[in-house]
Design an enzyme around this catalytic site. Structure first.
Site, PDB file in Angstrom:
ATOM      1  N   ALA A   1       0.900  -1.074   0.228  1.00 46.43           N
ATOM      2  CA  ALA A   1       0.000  -0.025   0.131  1.00 46.43           C
ATOM      3  C   ALA A   1       0.850   1.133  -0.078  1.00 46.43           C
ATOM      4  O   ALA A   1       1.539   1.548  -0.993  1.00 46.43           O
ATOM      5  CB  ALA A   1      -1.055   0.012   1.258  1.00 46.43           C
ATOM      6  N   ARG A   2       0.806   1.810   1.160  1.00 48.30           N
ATOM      7  CA  ARG A   2       1.824   3.081   1.245  1.00 48.30           C
ATOM      8  C   ARG A   2       2.537   2.988   2.569  1.00 48.30           C
ATOM      9  O   ARG A   2       1.899   2.361   3.505  1.00 48.30           O
ATOM     10  CB  ARG A   2       0.989   4.325   1.229  1.00 48.30           C
ATOM     11  CG  ARG A   2       0.616   4.672  -0.042  1.00 48.30           C
ATOM     12  CD  ARG A   2       1.692   5.060  -1.065  1.00 48.30           C
ATOM     13  NE  ARG A   2       1.356   5.403  -2.631  1.00 48.30           N
ATOM     14  CZ  ARG A   2       1.141   4.712  -3.635  1.00 48.30           C
ATOM     15  NH1 ARG A   2       1.389   3.441  -3.332  1.00 48.30           N
ATOM     16  NH2 ARG A   2       0.721   5.058  -4.427  1.00 48.30           N
TER      17      ARG A   2
ATOM     18  N   ASP B   1       7.290  -3.284   0.231  1.00 46.60           N
ATOM     19  CA  ASP B   1       7.464  -2.725  -0.832  1.00 46.60           C
ATOM     20  C   ASP B   1       7.498  -1.238  -0.770  1.00 46.60           C
ATOM     21  O   ASP B   1       7.986  -0.455  -1.487  1.00 46.60           O
ATOM     22  CB  ASP B   1       6.567  -3.070  -2.108  1.00 46.60           C
ATOM     23  CG  ASP B   1       6.876  -2.531  -3.634  1.00 46.60           C
ATOM     24  OD1 ASP B   1       8.127  -2.671  -3.705  1.00 46.60           O
ATOM     25  OD2 ASP B   1       6.131  -1.886  -4.097  1.00 46.60           O
TER      26      ASP B   1
ATOM     27  N   GLU C   1      10.350   7.001   3.182  1.00 44.46           N
ATOM     28  CA  GLU C   1      10.811   6.415   1.947  1.00 44.46           C
ATOM     29  C   GLU C   1      11.306   7.463   0.925  1.00 44.46           C
ATOM     30  O   GLU C   1      10.697   8.575   0.878  1.00 44.46           O
ATOM     31  CB  GLU C   1       9.417   5.960   1.353  1.00 44.46           C
ATOM     32  CG  GLU C   1       9.520   4.909   0.044  1.00 44.46           C
ATOM     33  CD  GLU C   1       8.578   4.615  -0.475  1.00 44.46           C
ATOM     34  OE1 GLU C   1       8.201   4.770  -1.792  1.00 44.46           O
ATOM     35  OE2 GLU C   1       7.624   3.574   0.175  1.00 44.46           O
TER      36      GLU C   1
ATOM     37  N   HIS D   1       9.947  -0.174  -3.813  1.00 42.68           N
ATOM     38  CA  HIS D   1       8.702   0.528  -4.275  1.00 42.68           C
ATOM     39  C   HIS D   1       8.546   0.016  -5.850  1.00 42.68           C
ATOM     40  O   HIS D   1       8.470   1.171  -6.474  1.00 42.68           O
ATOM     41  CB  HIS D   1       8.545   1.863  -3.908  1.00 42.68           C
ATOM     42  CG  HIS D   1       7.294   2.541  -4.027  1.00 42.68           C
ATOM     43  ND1 HIS D   1       6.598   3.551  -3.307  1.00 42.68           N
ATOM     44  CD2 HIS D   1       6.082   2.107  -4.704  1.00 42.68           C
ATOM     45  CE1 HIS D   1       5.316   3.601  -3.501  1.00 42.68           C
ATOM     46  NE2 HIS D   1       4.829   2.701  -4.324  1.00 42.68           N
ATOM     47  N   VAL D   2       8.802  -1.275  -6.090  1.00 43.86           N
ATOM     48  CA  VAL D   2       8.806  -1.439  -7.247  1.00 43.86           C
ATOM     49  C   VAL D   2       7.537  -2.324  -7.855  1.00 43.86           C
ATOM     50  O   VAL D   2       7.521  -2.808  -9.005  1.00 43.86           O
ATOM     51  CB  VAL D   2      10.004  -2.493  -7.659  1.00 43.86           C
ATOM     52  CG1 VAL D   2      11.200  -1.457  -7.372  1.00 43.86           C
ATOM     53  CG2 VAL D   2      10.049  -3.530  -6.601  1.00 43.86           C
TER      54      VAL D   2
END
Length: 311
Positions: A226-227, A250, A255, A274-275
């Site tokens: 998600a985030r 991820d 970040e 974050h891919v």
């Protein structure tokens, strides 16, 4: 009609729409001349540095089409009368595929075996498995549905949770429940794997806190696609260090995750930068979506994926 897009690939996708003049602005360089003529803005994947300033320089702006499902950087600054549309659906395949891969990687201990391979060590032992486990999807939307389709052959029990409860048709047309978020306290303890797919909003900030994590069963796996702000990093670190929970991330908070951050060396965590949605399939689908959205706008039709009300 002037449209700004973040890449040559997307520009090439919209050039044959009658009446459209396209310019590439990837957000890394200073804003080029002509902003005052822009009606449609497609910002880059990495959020622009000065979003209010850019919007202020675009008095003719009527639509913002993001290339991500998340719109949180833009939502607070959208001027009155401007449509905000997200890329719902474009990243479903990549994100769902990443989630399945992350589950398998952690449960079957692939990262540890990769380390052993580099050391030339034959570290035979039993591992966990996805089969016969219960997977809880928190934020059951289009990505959740894509994940469910990919999990269909893995012999898991699936629990679906969305903001509000509803029923949906199962594989055989039978009604199956999508639980509401209010039911999470009783559902979380049932899950071997908890997958986060919720958007980043004030309501979801740190929703996975110490209390949420404490409800997860011993040895359970948290998968965050998600985030980063959805998870309380300090609370997660405490559980990882205790060895009670594992995680596949991820996204992180902060970040990008800085060098030396304790998450990097925490036990039981697998991190990717974050891919999940960064795939050729996602790019193709983003280009198709932007083309369709600009074509609708140019024809005077209402675009899809318009963000309205509570996001």
């Amino acid at each position: 009609m002037m449209i700004w897009v973040p890449s040559v690939e997307i520009a090439e996708a919209v050039t044959d729409i009658p009446g459209v003049e396209c310019r590439v602005h990837d957000g890394r360089d200073p804003m080029p001349p002509g902003a005052e003529e822009v009606e449609v803005l497609v910002p880059p994947l990495i959020a622009l540095a000065d979003i209010p300033g850019m919007f202020a320089a675009m008095p003719k702006l009527r639509m913002v089409q993001t290339v991500s499902a998340g719109v949180e950087p833009y939502l607070p600054h959208i001027p009155d009368g401007v449509l905000l549309c997200n890329a719902r659906g474009a990243h479903d395949a990549g994100t769902a595929e990443w989630a399945v891969g992350a589950m398998l990687a952690v449960l079957r201990e692939f990262p540890g075996f990769a380390v052993a391979q580099r050391a030339g060590e034959w570290t035979y032992h039993h591992t966990g498995t996805l089969a016969d486990s219960t997977v809880l999807i928190v934020g059951y939307g289009s990505i959740g549905a894509a994940l469910e389709r990919r999990l269909a052959g893995f012999e898991v029990e699936l629990i679906r949770v969305a903001r509000t409860p509803r029923e949906m048709a199962g594989p055989g047309g039978e009604p199956v429940p999508v639980h509401g978020e209010a039911e999470l306290p009783r559902l979380v303890p049932r899950a071997d794997v908890v997958v986060l797919l919720v958007p980043s909003t004030p309501a979801t900030a740190a929703m996975v806190d110490a209390a949420f994590l404490a409800r997860m069963r011993d040895g359970a796996l948290l998968v965050n696609a998600a985030r980063g702000p959805v998870v309380d990093t300090g609370a997660l670190l405490a559980e990882l260090r205790s060895g009670r929970l594992r995680a596949a991330l991820d996204v992180t908070e902060p970040e990008p995750l800085p060098r030396g951050h304790p998450l990097w060396s925490a036990p039981g965590v697998f991190i990717t930068p974050h891919v999940a949605g960064s795939t050729p399939a996602s790019l193709r689908r983003v280009k198709d979506l932007v083309y369709a959205q600009v074509a609708r706008y140019a024809a005077g039709e209402r675009p899809v994926n318009v963000i309205t009300g509570a996001y």
